[in-house]
Design a protein around this motif. Structure first.
Motif, PDB file in Angstrom:
ATOM      1  N   PRO A  60      78.527  35.830  45.209  1.00 23.12           N
ATOM      2  CA  PRO A  60      77.559  34.909  44.596  1.00 23.12           C
ATOM      3  C   PRO A  60      76.812  35.564  43.436  1.00 23.12           C
ATOM      4  CG  PRO A  60      77.416  34.796  46.993  1.00 23.12           C
ATOM      5  CD  PRO A  60      78.326  35.951  46.674  1.00 23.12           C
ATOM      6  N   ILE A  61      76.605  34.817  42.346  1.00 24.21           N
ATOM      7  CA  ILE A  61      75.888  35.306  41.165  1.00 24.21           C
ATOM      8  C   ILE A  61      74.952  34.210  40.676  1.00 24.21           C
ATOM      9  CG2 ILE A  61      77.426  37.083  40.248  1.00 24.21           C
ATOM     10  CD1 ILE A  61      78.874  34.892  38.692  1.00 24.21           C
ATOM     11  N   ARG A  62      73.804  34.618  40.107  1.00 24.86           N
ATOM     12  CA  ARG A  62      72.829  33.635  39.627  1.00 24.86           C
ATOM     13  C   ARG A  62      72.209  34.073  38.305  1.00 24.86           C
ATOM     14  NH1 ARG A  62      68.363  32.286  42.100  1.00 24.86           N
ATOM     15  NH2 ARG A  62      68.088  34.223  43.264  1.00 24.86           N
ATOM     16  N   ALA A  63      73.010  34.744  37.482  1.00 25.33           N
ATOM     17  CA  ALA A  63      72.495  35.190  36.182  1.00 25.33           C
ATOM     18  C   ALA A  63      73.659  35.395  35.226  1.00 25.33           C
ATOM     19  CB  ALA A  63      71.713  36.496  36.330  1.00 25.33           C
ATOM     20  N   SER A 483      64.753  29.454  36.453  1.00 28.11           N
ATOM     21  CA  SER A 483      66.078  30.068  36.443  1.00 28.11           C
ATOM     22  C   SER A 483      66.063  31.593  36.383  1.00 28.11           C
ATOM     23  CB  SER A 483      66.885  29.538  35.247  1.00 28.11           C
ATOM     24  OG  SER A 483      66.231  29.850  34.022  1.00 28.11           O
ATOM     25  N   THR A 484      64.896  32.231  36.483  1.00 29.96           N
ATOM     26  CA  THR A 484      64.826  33.693  36.300  1.00 29.96           C
ATOM     27  C   THR A 484      65.187  34.496  37.544  1.00 29.96           C
ATOM     28  OG1 THR A 484      62.469  33.785  36.890  1.00 29.96           O
ATOM     29  CG2 THR A 484      63.011  33.433  34.556  1.00 29.96           C
ATOM     30  N   GLY A 485      65.298  33.849  38.700  1.00 32.88           N
ATOM     31  CA  GLY A 485      65.429  34.584  39.955  1.00 32.88           C
ATOM     32  C   GLY A 485      66.619  35.511  40.034  1.00 32.88           C
ATOM     33  N   GLY A 486      67.811  35.010  39.677  1.00 31.83           N
ATOM     34  CA  GLY A 486      69.002  35.845  39.751  1.00 31.83           C
ATOM     35  C   GLY A 486      68.955  37.010  38.791  1.00 31.83           C
ATOM     36  N   THR A 487      68.377  36.792  37.626  1.00 33.38           N
ATOM     37  CA  THR A 487      68.240  37.857  36.631  1.00 33.38           C
ATOM     38  C   THR A 487      67.349  38.973  37.163  1.00 33.38           C
ATOM     39  OG1 THR A 487      68.441  36.181  34.905  1.00 33.38           O
ATOM     40  CG2 THR A 487      67.589  38.327  34.241  1.00 33.38           C
ATOM     41  N   ILE A 488      66.250  38.588  37.800  1.00 36.57           N
ATOM     42  CA  ILE A 488      65.339  39.572  38.383  1.00 36.57           C
ATOM     43  C   ILE A 488      66.049  40.382  39.464  1.00 36.57           C
ATOM     44  CG2 ILE A 488      63.257  39.842  39.796  1.00 36.57           C
ATOM     45  CD1 ILE A 488      62.111  37.406  38.279  1.00 36.57           C
ATOM     46  N   ILE A 529      54.416  42.397  37.436  1.00 39.61           N
ATOM     47  CA  ILE A 529      54.918  41.910  36.152  1.00 39.61           C
ATOM     48  C   ILE A 529      55.396  40.476  36.336  1.00 39.61           C
ATOM     49  CG2 ILE A 529      57.247  42.843  36.505  1.00 39.61           C
ATOM     50  CD1 ILE A 529      57.294  43.377  33.441  1.00 39.61           C
ATOM     51  N   VAL A 530      55.011  39.598  35.428  1.00 39.58           N
ATOM     52  CA  VAL A 530      55.349  38.175  35.509  1.00 39.58           C
ATOM     53  C   VAL A 530      56.271  37.811  34.356  1.00 39.58           C
ATOM     54  CG1 VAL A 530      54.449  35.827  35.613  1.00 39.58           C
ATOM     55  CG2 VAL A 530      53.105  37.719  36.573  1.00 39.58           C
ATOM     56  N   LEU A 531      57.457  37.266  34.680  1.00 43.22           N
ATOM     57  CA  LEU A 531      58.442  36.860  33.677  1.00 43.22           C
ATOM     58  C   LEU A 531      58.297  35.379  33.389  1.00 43.22           C
ATOM     59  CD1 LEU A 531      59.939  39.436  34.944  1.00 43.22           C
ATOM     60  CD2 LEU A 531      62.027  38.264  34.284  1.00 43.22           C
ATOM     61  N   GLU A 532      58.323  35.004  32.119  1.00 43.47           N
ATOM     62  CA  GLU A 532      58.357  33.589  31.774  1.00 43.47           C
ATOM     63  C   GLU A 532      58.823  33.403  30.337  1.00 43.47           C
ATOM     64  OE1 GLU A 532      54.344  31.865  32.037  1.00 43.47           O
ATOM     65  OE2 GLU A 532      53.616  33.882  32.487  1.00 43.47           O
ATOM     66  N   ASN A 533      59.536  32.292  30.124  1.00 40.41           N
ATOM     67  CA  ASN A 533      60.052  31.969  28.801  1.00 40.41           C
ATOM     68  C   ASN A 533      59.045  31.147  28.013  1.00 40.41           C
ATOM     69  OD1 ASN A 533      63.169  31.919  30.322  1.00 40.41           O
ATOM     70  ND2 ASN A 533      62.879  33.018  28.392  1.00 40.41           N
ATOM     71  N   TYR A 559      60.560  34.080  24.134  1.00 41.09           N
ATOM     72  CA  TYR A 559      60.440  32.725  23.605  1.00 41.09           C
ATOM     73  C   TYR A 559      61.255  32.565  22.318  1.00 41.09           C
ATOM     74  CZ  TYR A 559      56.568  35.400  21.526  1.00 41.09           C
ATOM     75  OH  TYR A 559      55.806  36.384  20.922  1.00 41.09           O
ATOM     76  N   ASP A 560      62.429  33.228  22.296  1.00 36.91           N
ATOM     77  CA  ASP A 560      63.326  33.118  21.141  1.00 36.91           C
ATOM     78  C   ASP A 560      64.416  32.075  21.354  1.00 36.91           C
ATOM     79  OD1 ASP A 560      64.886  34.363  23.031  1.00 36.91           O
ATOM     80  OD2 ASP A 560      65.414  36.094  21.795  1.00 36.91           O
ATOM     81  N   GLY A 561      64.321  31.312  22.440  1.00 38.44           N
ATOM     82  CA  GLY A 561      65.307  30.280  22.733  1.00 38.44           C
ATOM     83  C   GLY A 561      66.401  30.718  23.680  1.00 38.44           C
ATOM     84  N   ASN A 562      66.389  31.994  24.065  1.00 39.67           N
ATOM     85  CA  ASN A 562      67.423  32.524  24.953  1.00 39.67           C
ATOM     86  C   ASN A 562      66.839  32.874  26.318  1.00 39.67           C
ATOM     87  OD1 ASN A 562      69.679  32.637  23.035  1.00 39.67           O
ATOM     88  ND2 ASN A 562      68.419  34.153  21.984  1.00 39.67           N
ATOM     89  N   PRO A 563      67.634  32.741  27.378  1.00 42.70           N
ATOM     90  CA  PRO A 563      67.165  33.139  28.706  1.00 42.70           C
ATOM     91  C   PRO A 563      67.090  34.660  28.832  1.00 42.70           C
ATOM     92  CG  PRO A 563      69.454  32.453  28.820  1.00 42.70           C
ATOM     93  CD  PRO A 563      68.992  32.172  27.424  1.00 42.70           C
ATOM     94  N   PHE A 564      66.379  35.126  29.842  1.00 45.71           N
ATOM     95  CA  PHE A 564      66.315  36.557  30.111  1.00 45.71           C
ATOM     96  C   PHE A 564      67.678  37.091  30.535  1.00 45.71           C
ATOM     97  CE2 PHE A 564      61.784  35.571  30.828  1.00 45.71           C
ATOM     98  CZ  PHE A 564      61.192  36.595  30.106  1.00 45.71           C
ATOM     99  N   LEU A 565      67.966  38.318  30.109  1.00 43.62           N
ATOM    100  CA  LEU A 565      69.124  39.065  30.591  1.00 43.62           C
ATOM    101  C   LEU A 565      68.642  40.105  31.597  1.00 43.62           C
ATOM    102  CD1 LEU A 565      70.948  39.717  27.202  1.00 43.62           C
ATOM    103  CD2 LEU A 565      71.639  38.093  28.972  1.00 43.62           C
ATOM    104  N   PRO A 566      69.497  40.535  32.512  1.00 48.69           N
ATOM    105  CA  PRO A 566      69.086  41.586  33.450  1.00 48.69           C
ATOM    106  C   PRO A 566      68.555  42.831  32.744  1.00 48.69           C
ATOM    107  CG  PRO A 566      71.119  40.581  34.197  1.00 48.69           C
ATOM    108  CD  PRO A 566      70.832  39.999  32.848  1.00 48.69           C
ATOM    109  N   SER A 567      69.145  43.175  31.585  1.00 46.79           N
ATOM    110  CA  SER A 567      68.685  44.368  30.855  1.00 46.79           C
ATOM    111  C   SER A 567      67.271  44.188  30.322  1.00 46.79           C
ATOM    112  CB  SER A 567      69.646  44.677  29.704  1.00 46.79           C
ATOM    113  OG  SER A 567      69.721  43.588  28.797  1.00 46.79           O
ATOM    114  N   ASP A 568      66.881  42.959  29.946  1.00 47.67           N
ATOM    115  CA  ASP A 568      65.512  42.706  29.496  1.00 47.67           C
ATOM    116  C   ASP A 568      64.510  43.077  30.586  1.00 47.67           C
ATOM    117  OD1 ASP A 568      66.454  41.574  27.098  1.00 47.67           O
ATOM    118  OD2 ASP A 568      66.517  39.557  27.959  1.00 47.67           O
ATOM    119  N   VAL A 569      64.827  42.634  31.791  1.00 42.39           N
ATOM    120  CA  VAL A 569      63.920  42.859  32.922  1.00 42.39           C
ATOM    121  C   VAL A 569      63.905  44.329  33.309  1.00 42.39           C
ATOM    122  CG1 VAL A 569      63.372  42.152  35.284  1.00 42.39           C
ATOM    123  CG2 VAL A 569      64.436  40.513  33.717  1.00 42.39           C
TER     124      VAL A 569
END
Length: 577
Positions: A60-63, A483-488, A529-533, A559-569
């Motif tokens: 299973p994957i969510r990111a 939608s940030t859960g899997g990335t985190i 730390i709190v993640l949000e777009n 807030y550049d229009g793209n979702p978070f990547l795992p590397s961002d977090v």
């Protein structure tokens, strides 16, 4: 063999990118792989760069992934914009027509396939997407019969001749690239999946399905990206259950129609994005004042104004919580997965009737439109709860009006449908007494305001906060929504390898805020730390306002229009630690 791989196709909008992705992912789903998709597309019907990315896994994957293994490119722009994602040894399958080149510094193998030429030889350049699909599928060494079956399903309604032509295009593309590559690429061979076909849908489809299961029989809405797929789904499904979809002239008409239908006893919903939500605000206040059930879906996108209609953002939170003038009770729920979209929609309808309030289901573009594998849904667990709905009231000797807004211990009054025996009452957006008649009495005003505002005290949805807390005193508590859960979770795996102890909370009930549930986790963490777009840290603001601990809370904003990547977090958490 590898357990996961990322594939992306890019080209101009209207060039077949979407259909290629759909057939490719359908075939993978048939084999039992877990999939997670991301669409990057322009806010126009045709033209402009677009790409679809699929992550394929045996687990299973969510990111979406940070890197890329295979890039299929219909033009040089697709290579120039996306090649930086390719890992060392990655592959580009490109149309030879535009003489493709690999940008400097990119260590990738290029296969120039005469995609357009092969398609034209078969009768039309429209089949170039099938040529490209066959080429990339062949490099993975997956059984071609499964892919051909997906082609049959996609084009079967157009007749056997069209199906055969497209299958031939797949075969020609596969043969050409295999000759160039000398066979399937060994390092891209996926381990065998479990063979169990998963549900594979976007969040909007899950919301549509959930609304049908909840007993919704009317949707009134105006089309808008990224909410329109809910309408499109229900246009096909609701008539089978005696329901319908009404496309209104605007969002004001949509929400007021939904209020009227709910008042009449029909479970009704509307859906929109930020601009439409803005237009609905006065009517949401009417639903709050008249205590009429109402379910609204807000599929967030880039704002303000028209903003970025096809890009990711989570910037409507404050609007959903505070947008209406005056003060009304409302519930704001943020699903975090495809499964949540289904179950939370059902719960939204139940809560709206149990507490007679507007309920806003808050998604974001990635959750709404990103196609994902999900678990089999449990239809047996569905309950329909209509609250204090009265079918027939007792006769009153004095022939007085029915106390539709009766002051009760829990703040929820009996609700009767129009036309029901002994149920006559008045309905108005003006402040009113227990029977609904207008009243400007100061004492009545206090009673009615307290009644409305206090009826949500202590109300928590299922998993109001979703907690993964293996550590009693974590070095870092990571909080997100939508939608940030899997990335985190993927970033946390890397952080654990570095020896950092992290806990993770997804806040799913945005309003009323679940302070009592969250507070112990804030108190036990060294840092938060709190993640949000969005650009203004709206979720972090809610946490600080309701639970305090502002001194230990930091924000990661995108807030550049793209979702978070795992590397961002990962990078942000490492810097904070």
């Amino acid at each position: 063999m590898i357990s996961q791989l990322s594939w992306k196709i890019g080209g101009q909008q209207g060039e077949g990118v979407e259909s290629t992705d759909r057939i490719f992912s359908t075939a993978l789903n048939r084999l039992g792989y877990y999939l997670y998709g991301y669409r990057h597309f322009s806010s126009r019907i045709k033209g402009g760069h677009t790409n679809n990315k699929i992550r394929i896994s045996t687990q299973p994957i969510r990111a979406i992934s940070d890197d890329l293994d295979i890039l299929v490119a219909f033009d040089q722009e697709s290579i120039d914009l996306n090649a930086h994602e390719l890992r060392t040894g990655g592959v580009i399958v490109a149309d030879a027509k535009f003489n493709p080149t690999v940008p400097d510094g990119i260590a990738a193998r290029l296969f120039a396939v005469p995609i357009t030429s092969i398609a034209e030889e078969l009768g039309t350049s429209l089949m170039k997407n099938m040529v490209a699909s066959g080429a990339s599928w062949a490099l993975l060494g997956l059984p071609i019969e499964v892919f051909n079956k997906a082609v049959e399903e996609e084009f079967g309604r157009k007749g056997a001749a069209i199906v055969e032509k497209n299958i031939e295009a797949v075969r020609r593309g596969a043969e050409f690239v295999l000759e160039q590559a000398g066979g399937p690429i060994e390092e891209f061979k996926l381990a065998e999946a479990d063979g169990t076909q998963k549900l594979f849908m976007i969040g909007n489809e899950a919301i549509g399905l959930g609304s049908v299961a909840a007993g919704c029989r009317l949707m009134s809405a105006y089309p808008i990206t990224p909410a329109s797929e809910i309408m499109e789904y229900l246009i096909k499904k609701l008539p089978k259950f005696g329901g319908t979809v009404v496309q209104t002239e605007d969002e004001i008409a949509a929400v007021t129609m939904a209020i009227g239908a709910n008042y009449a006893g029909v479970r009704t919903m509307t859906a929109s994005a930020g601009p439409g939500l803005s237009l609905m605000m006065e009517a949401i206040g009417l639903a709050g004042m008249t205590e009429t059930p109402l379910v609204i879906v807000d599929t967030q996108r880039g704002g303000p104004s028209t903003g970025l209609p096809t890009k990711q953002e989570q910037s409507d939170l404050n609007a959903m919580v505070y947008g209406t003038h005056g003060e009304i009770p409302k519930i704001v729920i943020a699903p975090a997965s495809i499964e949540d979209c289904f179950y939370d929609t059902i719960e939204s309808f139940n809560l709206s009737e149990e507490y007679q309030v507007p309920v806003i289901l808050m998604t974001d573009l990635q959750l709404s439109l990103g196609k994902q594998s999900c678990d089999v849904l449990d239809y047996d667990s569905i309950e329909i709860k209509r609250g204090k709905l009265v079918r027939e009231a007792e006769a009153r000797e004095d022939n007085s009006l029915f106390k539709r807004y009766e002051l009760t211990a829990d703040g929820v009054s009996p609700r009767i449908l129009p036309g029901a025996k002994n149920g006559i009452h008045h309905v108005t957006g003006v402040e009113h007494d227990e029977t609904g008649r207008p009243s400007e009495s100061a004492i009545n005003r206090l009673h009615m305001m307290d009644k409305r505002l206090n009826k949500l005290n202590g109300v928590y949805i299922r998993d109001a906060i979703r907690v993964d807390a293996p550590h009693d005193q974590p070095d870092l508590l990571i909080i997100g929504m939508g939608s940030t859960g899997g990335t985190i979770d993927e970033a946390r795996t890397r952080l654990a390898e570095d020896g950092l102890k992290t806990n993770h909370i997804t806040i799913r009930q945005i309003h009323p805020f679940p302070t009592e549930l969250l507070l112990p986790h804030l108190q036990s963490a060294k840092k938060v730390i709190v993640l949000e777009n969005n650009a203004t840290a709206q979720l972090a603001g809610q946490i600080k306002m309701h639970a305090g601990h502002a001194d230990r809370i930091r924000s990661l904003l995108k807030y550049d229009g793209n979702p978070f990547l795992p590397s961002d977090v990962y990078k942000a958490c490492k810097e904070l630690s």
